[in-house]
Design a protein around this motif. Sequence first.
Motif, short mmCIF file in Angstrom:
data_model
loop_
_atom_site.label_atom_id
_atom_site.label_comp_id
_atom_site.label_asym_id
_atom_site.label_seq_id
_atom_site.Cartn_x
_atom_site.Cartn_y
_atom_site.Cartn_z
N LYS A 273 8.30 10.28 -20.24
CA LYS A 273 8.41 10.43 -21.43
C LYS A 273 8.20 9.16 -22.17
CE LYS A 273 10.22 12.65 -25.10
NZ LYS A 273 10.29 11.64 -26.01
N ALA A 274 8.43 7.99 -21.70
CA ALA A 274 8.18 6.68 -22.34
C ALA A 274 6.76 6.43 -22.53
CB ALA A 274 8.78 5.60 -21.77
N VAL A 275 5.91 6.94 -21.39
CA VAL A 275 4.68 6.80 -21.42
C VAL A 275 3.79 7.77 -22.37
CG1 VAL A 275 2.47 7.39 -20.09
CG2 VAL A 275 4.36 6.24 -18.93
N LEU A 276 4.39 8.94 -22.56
CA LEU A 276 4.00 9.88 -23.67
C LEU A 276 4.37 9.30 -25.07
CD1 LEU A 276 2.89 12.71 -24.39
CD2 LEU A 276 4.79 13.66 -24.21
N ASP A 277 5.24 8.98 -25.14
CA ASP A 277 5.83 8.38 -26.71
C ASP A 277 4.85 7.10 -26.93
OD1 ASP A 277 7.78 10.19 -26.54
OD2 ASP A 277 9.47 8.77 -25.98
N GLU A 278 4.63 6.31 -26.17
CA GLU A 278 3.83 4.97 -26.32
C GLU A 278 2.42 5.60 -26.81
OE1 GLU A 278 3.13 1.49 -24.49
OE2 GLU A 278 5.50 1.35 -23.52
N VAL B 247 -4.18 5.87 -20.31
CA VAL B 247 -3.46 5.78 -19.35
C VAL B 247 -4.00 5.34 -18.20
CG1 VAL B 247 -1.39 6.64 -17.86
CG2 VAL B 247 -1.54 7.34 -20.46
N VAL B 248 -3.79 4.18 -17.40
CA VAL B 248 -4.57 4.15 -16.16
C VAL B 248 -3.72 4.18 -14.99
CG1 VAL B 248 -5.78 2.07 -15.09
CG2 VAL B 248 -5.92 2.59 -17.44
N VAL B 249 -4.03 4.87 -13.79
CA VAL B 249 -3.41 4.84 -12.51
C VAL B 249 -4.42 4.30 -11.66
CG1 VAL B 249 -2.78 6.30 -10.74
CG2 VAL B 249 -2.40 6.99 -13.04
N LEU B 250 -4.03 2.92 -11.01
CA LEU B 250 -4.75 2.32 -10.21
C LEU B 250 -3.98 1.92 -8.86
CD1 LEU B 250 -3.66 -0.70 -10.30
CD2 LEU B 250 -5.02 -0.62 -12.52
N GLY B 251 -4.69 1.22 -8.04
CA GLY B 251 -4.16 1.09 -6.63
C GLY B 251 -5.25 0.75 -5.86
N PRO B 252 -4.76 0.26 -4.54
CA PRO B 252 -5.98 0.27 -3.35
C PRO B 252 -6.08 1.59 -2.84
CG PRO B 252 -3.63 -0.70 -2.71
CD PRO B 252 -3.57 -0.33 -4.17
N ALA C 251 1.94 17.14 -19.77
CA ALA C 251 2.16 18.58 -20.52
C ALA C 251 3.34 19.32 -20.55
CB ALA C 251 1.30 19.52 -19.50
N SER C 252 4.29 19.37 -19.52
CA SER C 252 5.75 19.65 -19.64
C SER C 252 6.43 19.11 -20.85
CB SER C 252 6.29 19.43 -18.45
OG SER C 252 7.61 19.92 -18.54
N LEU C 253 6.35 17.67 -20.81
CA LEU C 253 6.99 17.01 -21.85
C LEU C 253 6.63 17.47 -23.30
CD1 LEU C 253 7.20 13.51 -19.98
CD2 LEU C 253 9.07 14.91 -20.54
N SER C 254 5.38 17.48 -23.38
CA SER C 254 4.85 17.69 -24.59
C SER C 254 5.28 19.03 -25.16
CB SER C 254 3.21 17.77 -24.66
OG SER C 254 2.83 19.00 -23.91
N GLY C 255 5.90 19.80 -24.28
CA GLY C 255 6.18 21.17 -24.74
C GLY C 255 5.00 22.41 -24.81
N ARG C 256 3.93 21.87 -24.03
CA ARG C 256 2.89 22.73 -24.33
C ARG C 256 2.72 23.44 -22.63
NH1 ARG C 256 -1.53 19.28 -26.89
NH2 ARG C 256 -3.05 20.73 -26.17
N GLY C 257 3.97 23.29 -21.80
CA GLY C 257 3.81 23.96 -20.55
C GLY C 257 2.59 23.62 -19.55
N TYR D 57 -1.94 1.69 -20.80
CA TYR D 57 -0.82 1.60 -20.21
C TYR D 57 -1.08 1.76 -18.53
CZ TYR D 57 4.06 2.60 -19.01
OH TYR D 57 5.51 2.37 -18.49
N CYS D 58 -1.03 0.74 -18.04
CA CYS D 58 -1.36 0.76 -16.41
C CYS D 58 -0.21 0.81 -15.26
CB CYS D 58 -2.18 -0.65 -15.84
SG CYS D 58 -3.29 -0.97 -16.94
N ILE D 59 -0.50 1.91 -14.51
CA ILE D 59 0.80 2.09 -13.48
C ILE D 59 -0.15 2.20 -12.40
CG2 ILE D 59 1.72 3.95 -12.46
CD1 ILE D 59 1.95 5.56 -15.23
#
Length: 311
Positions: free
Chosen positions: A10-15, A24-29, A46-52, A210-212
């Motif tokens: 939810k914080a990722v979506l709000d930001e 949004v970045v998803v990284l890793g080895p 998608a779920s948090l945005s209310g668009r199912g 926003y890097c994860i």
Amino acid sequence: MPEPETIDFKAVLDEYESGATDLVVVLGPTATGKTRYAVKLARELASLSGRGEEAVAEILSADSRQVYRGMDIGTGKDLDEYGSVPFHLIDIAPAGTRFDLYQWQEAFEKAYGDIRGRGRIPILCGGTGLYLEAATCGYSLPRIPADEALRSELEQLGMEELRSRLAALGPLPGEGVLQSKRRVIRALEVALYKKDHPVTMTSYLPKKPYCIGILASREERNARIDARLDARLEGGLIEEVKGLLEGGIKPEDLMYYGLEYKFVTQHVLGILSYEEMRSLLANAIHQFAKRQMTWFRGMEKDGITIHWTNP
């Protein structure tokens, strides 16, 4: 190893919706499950945005080899994992060609702008550090055509000679470039072209990512690498390489892509036994994953915040 966080979707979506971030970045080895996590994240948003079930986020691949068509098993495209989540920058160039960083950056910016223009959230997912930085840091790259004859000539040289030639042409690039023969050759190609030609540069704005980061201990990561390698070998990796060679791709062009394609091609050509190929390849992937983590630590030292998690 960094201390893992629990990521608040939810914080990722709000930001993102507030404009604090625009990517949004998803990284890793390698072998840490980045694609699976990115798909889960897209569905949660998608779920948090209310668009199912409606697609709210779309995934852009930051993998330097997944751009090539027909190189599926060795690059781990795992297209079935995406399900209904749209994806981009996969299968956009023919195998046997050389799709460089400049071309990838241009393709990324086009796809990124399209996703944002349709009101959706772009998720960049991958482990190629140079590509991640080219997308997020506004790298200015030279618009220089590939010189296949020069590349073939330089391929015959060792790394020490290549680095020496590059040093003679000006300041050396970062260590991440100098550890890769392919990238040193491209740097030489660029430097030599600049000597005799005017060069225009790309100009893209830096992003607010926003890097994860997907985390795994070295032991866990290496175990996953070994298990995945065995699954790929049993699942048709050797046959994939044979098919690419039979389709007209030169062995040296296939080995240029490194890792699976380098060692399995040598096995198919009879240079390496199966046991030699499997052992050398596993060790090379272990070292590759270590270099990836070194790159990500360098990104953090440069001021990029990575929220590490162990899903």
